[in-house]
Design an enzyme around this catalytic site. Sequence first.
Site, PDB file in Angstrom:
ATOM      1  CG  HIS A  49       8.749  -2.306   4.180  1.00  0.00           C
ATOM      2  ND1 HIS A  49       9.648  -2.028   5.194  1.00  0.00           N
ATOM      3  CD2 HIS A  49       8.333  -1.100   3.711  1.00  0.00           C
ATOM      4  CE1 HIS A  49       9.768  -0.719   5.329  1.00  0.00           C
ATOM      5  NE2 HIS A  49       8.988  -0.127   4.438  1.00  0.00           N
ATOM      6  CG  ASP A 108       3.961  -5.845   6.611  1.00  0.00           C
ATOM      7  OD1 ASP A 108       3.029  -5.080   6.932  1.00  0.00           O
ATOM      8  OD2 ASP A 108       5.007  -5.441   6.055  1.00  0.00           O
ATOM      9  CD  GLN A 124       1.484  -0.354   1.797  1.00  0.00           C
ATOM     10  OE1 GLN A 124       0.491   0.226   1.368  1.00  0.00           O
ATOM     11  NE2 GLN A 124       2.559   0.304   2.224  1.00  0.00           N
ATOM     12  CE  LYS A 126       3.088   1.791   5.711  1.00  0.00           C
ATOM     13  NZ  LYS A 126       3.671   2.784   4.788  1.00  0.00           N
ATOM     14  CB  CYS A 164      11.549   0.163   2.467  1.00  0.00           C
ATOM     15  SG  CYS A 164      11.971   1.780   3.112  1.00  0.00           S
TER      16      CYS A 164
END
Length: 423
Positions: free
Chosen positions: A140, A217, A220, A243, A381
């Site tokens: 991202h 990260d 997700q 999220k 993104c």
Amino acid sequence: MGEIVSVDRPARHSTGLEPLRAQFPVLAQAVNGAPLAYLDNAATTQTPLPVQDAMRRFEQHDRANIHRGVHALSQRATDAFEQARNDLKRFVGAGAEHELVFTSGTTEALNLVAHGLSTSGAAPAVIQPGDEIIVSGLEHHANLVPWQQAARRRGATLRILRPDAQGRLHPEDLAQLLTPRTRVFAVTACANATGERPPFEALLALAAEAGAFTVLDAAQSVAHAVPGLSALDCDFMAFSGHKMYGPMGTGVLVGRRGALERLEPLRYGGDMVAWVSATEASFAELPLRLEGGTPNVSGAVGLAAAAAFIDQTGRALIDAHLSALRAHAAAGLAGLPGVTVLSAETGASAIVSFVAEGVHPHDIGTLLDEQGIAVRTGHHCAQPLLDHLGLGPTTRASFALYNTHAEVERLLAGVSHARKLLR
């Protein structure tokens, strides 16, 4: 030419999650005269009643500023905030060597790391001229642009771990990029644009062995496949509340204390100082040193409530359900003529992204919306990744625990109809 073809689709069974839909009142509405099928969860999940109730209780009974008050409400608010911190540390498997910092989301958390490692303060910046930063090609923009700026600010070299033609990362490719000057390696636990689940455990281990700071990260994956922090060679992990069934504007940076202590603060001011004179200041200990300003206390309470909701529902149950939905959608979409599914074979993902030959994703998204089906279209993104794959913008459907196989069938029928109409 017929659009629906016969394909072998994964078996679909009731998971026991159906009653939980009632915990999400927003899903009961109709959109454009059709029942809402909300398939944009990689952007933002909906919040269940227990999360809304936890935040409402705080706002109605305990709302006050924290850490600085001696009155009862301030003390209760402080207790709630710090309890949320402890609950979230347990949720991600943090150990005694870890600390958790509240942020406004993954983007702020990653910016905090990139800024903190590349800015001089009381100590020299970790990243020096001639050093190297490696970022995976799945990222991202929030895990790429801050590193671009850090490299530019410090005169360092930014290197990209390129995925293969199918969008997969390989540890042997990272091994060839690592050098004694590698200071940082940043990677996602799941690519938001494709749904690819890279072998981040092995990648982080390689980078850590080479002496680099490692950044994950987890935005997700945290809602269903929560990485266990203590089992990873990971210095910094970031994720967002919106999220994982939590409130917007909330997030976390959690990592090793020794690594967090190397960060120059991003925000200076209230609550992050130990003492201040007219000409200088001393900073507080972690985590306050990195939490300048009044935090989103009710948001932290809601984020902890979302983590509790996930655990009470069952992580394994949620993960299995989402994997089945993704497999169902990927197989059905791949069976449509002219449709290409990105990262079709990846596992442990809740995202399916696709392109339809000769049809613009925005047009597909608009026609699906007319049928009450909410998806995301565009570059998500992650423009460098989609440019690398040569596919341009995509249509992305992403799933949460409240989605059903019937909604997947509606998606497949909607895409089929859109192709017929738009071609």
